[in-house]
Design an enzyme around this catalytic site. Sequence first.
Site, PDB file in Angstrom:
ATOM      1  N   ASP A 150      31.946 -63.277 111.482  1.00  0.00           N
ATOM      2  CA  ASP A 150      32.436 -64.456 110.767  1.00  0.00           C
ATOM      3  C   ASP A 150      31.511 -64.846 109.622  1.00  0.00           C
ATOM      4  O   ASP A 150      31.965 -65.284 108.562  1.00  0.00           O
ATOM      5  CB  ASP A 150      32.584 -65.634 111.732  1.00  0.00           C
ATOM      6  CG  ASP A 150      33.738 -65.423 112.702  1.00  0.00           C
ATOM      7  OD1 ASP A 150      34.698 -64.724 112.322  1.00  0.00           O
ATOM      8  OD2 ASP A 150      33.668 -65.943 113.827  1.00  0.00           O
ATOM      9  N   CYS A 151      30.202 -64.708 109.840  1.00  0.00           N
ATOM     10  CA  CYS A 151      29.265 -65.098 108.776  1.00  0.00           C
ATOM     11  C   CYS A 151      28.935 -63.941 107.832  1.00  0.00           C
ATOM     12  O   CYS A 151      28.429 -64.167 106.732  1.00  0.00           O
ATOM     13  CB  CYS A 151      27.985 -65.686 109.367  1.00  0.00           C
ATOM     14  SG  CYS A 151      27.164 -64.623 110.558  1.00  0.00           S
ATOM     15  N   TYR A 152      29.207 -62.713 108.277  1.00  0.00           N
ATOM     16  CA  TYR A 152      29.027 -61.540 107.419  1.00  0.00           C
ATOM     17  C   TYR A 152      30.335 -60.741 107.426  1.00  0.00           C
ATOM     18  O   TYR A 152      30.446 -59.707 108.087  1.00  0.00           O
ATOM     19  CB  TYR A 152      27.873 -60.665 107.919  1.00  0.00           C
ATOM     20  CG  TYR A 152      26.519 -61.314 107.830  1.00  0.00           C
ATOM     21  CD1 TYR A 152      25.911 -61.533 106.596  1.00  0.00           C
ATOM     22  CD2 TYR A 152      25.831 -61.704 108.982  1.00  0.00           C
ATOM     23  CE1 TYR A 152      24.660 -62.125 106.506  1.00  0.00           C
ATOM     24  CE2 TYR A 152      24.584 -62.294 108.900  1.00  0.00           C
ATOM     25  CZ  TYR A 152      24.001 -62.502 107.663  1.00  0.00           C
ATOM     26  OH  TYR A 152      22.767 -63.085 107.579  1.00  0.00           O
TER      27      TYR A 152
END
Length: 208
Positions: free
Chosen positions: A128-130
């Site tokens: 989700d963050c990468y």
Amino acid sequence: MKSIAQINEKIKKGKAVVVTAEEVIEIVKEKGYKQAYEYVDVVTTGTFGPMCSSGAFINFGHSNPPIRMQSIMLNDVPAYGGLAAVDTYIGATEVSTKRGMEYGGAHVIEDLIAGKDIKLHALSNGTDCYPNKEVLTTINKDNINQAYMFNPRNAYQNYPAATNSTNKTIYTYMGTLLPNYGNITYSTSGELSPLINDPYLRTIGLGT
């Protein structure tokens, strides 16, 4: 006692006495410690012998969208992806997936230092963050954040030199050795090596 400011001023004026760590040994023998201290301004200590454990840590900087690099190739040479999101370690002895023994990690490092472009191909499962799952781009020493060369086994005792007396080329951890004594490869810090200076471990001791 000389101050750093005084030495820097001599460097600016081109009057500083700069010697290598090997050269200063002879100067001390000739002049003694006190006179050598007065005479020499700078001793360069970047005197190491690259060998099979050598490599480079590289921080590429983030892509947009960002990626957590897991599988990393530099000029088709595998690099380690188990670090931070866009960090890698490339070992000098890693070989190319396409060119084999002809090209490897040491060549990538050499090309990077020389300012050449390096092909970077990185893959990721994505999070989700990468969210990015693939990066294919070109890097060089001017567009990456950082690159540091490391040599963990610099004081190794048993790698002074190697040559080849046979009639065929052989490939070793000391590099490619040409037939009939065609070359000599070496990997040692020479007279600076504490292990060579203390072969019987009278000072160093095991585990130090």
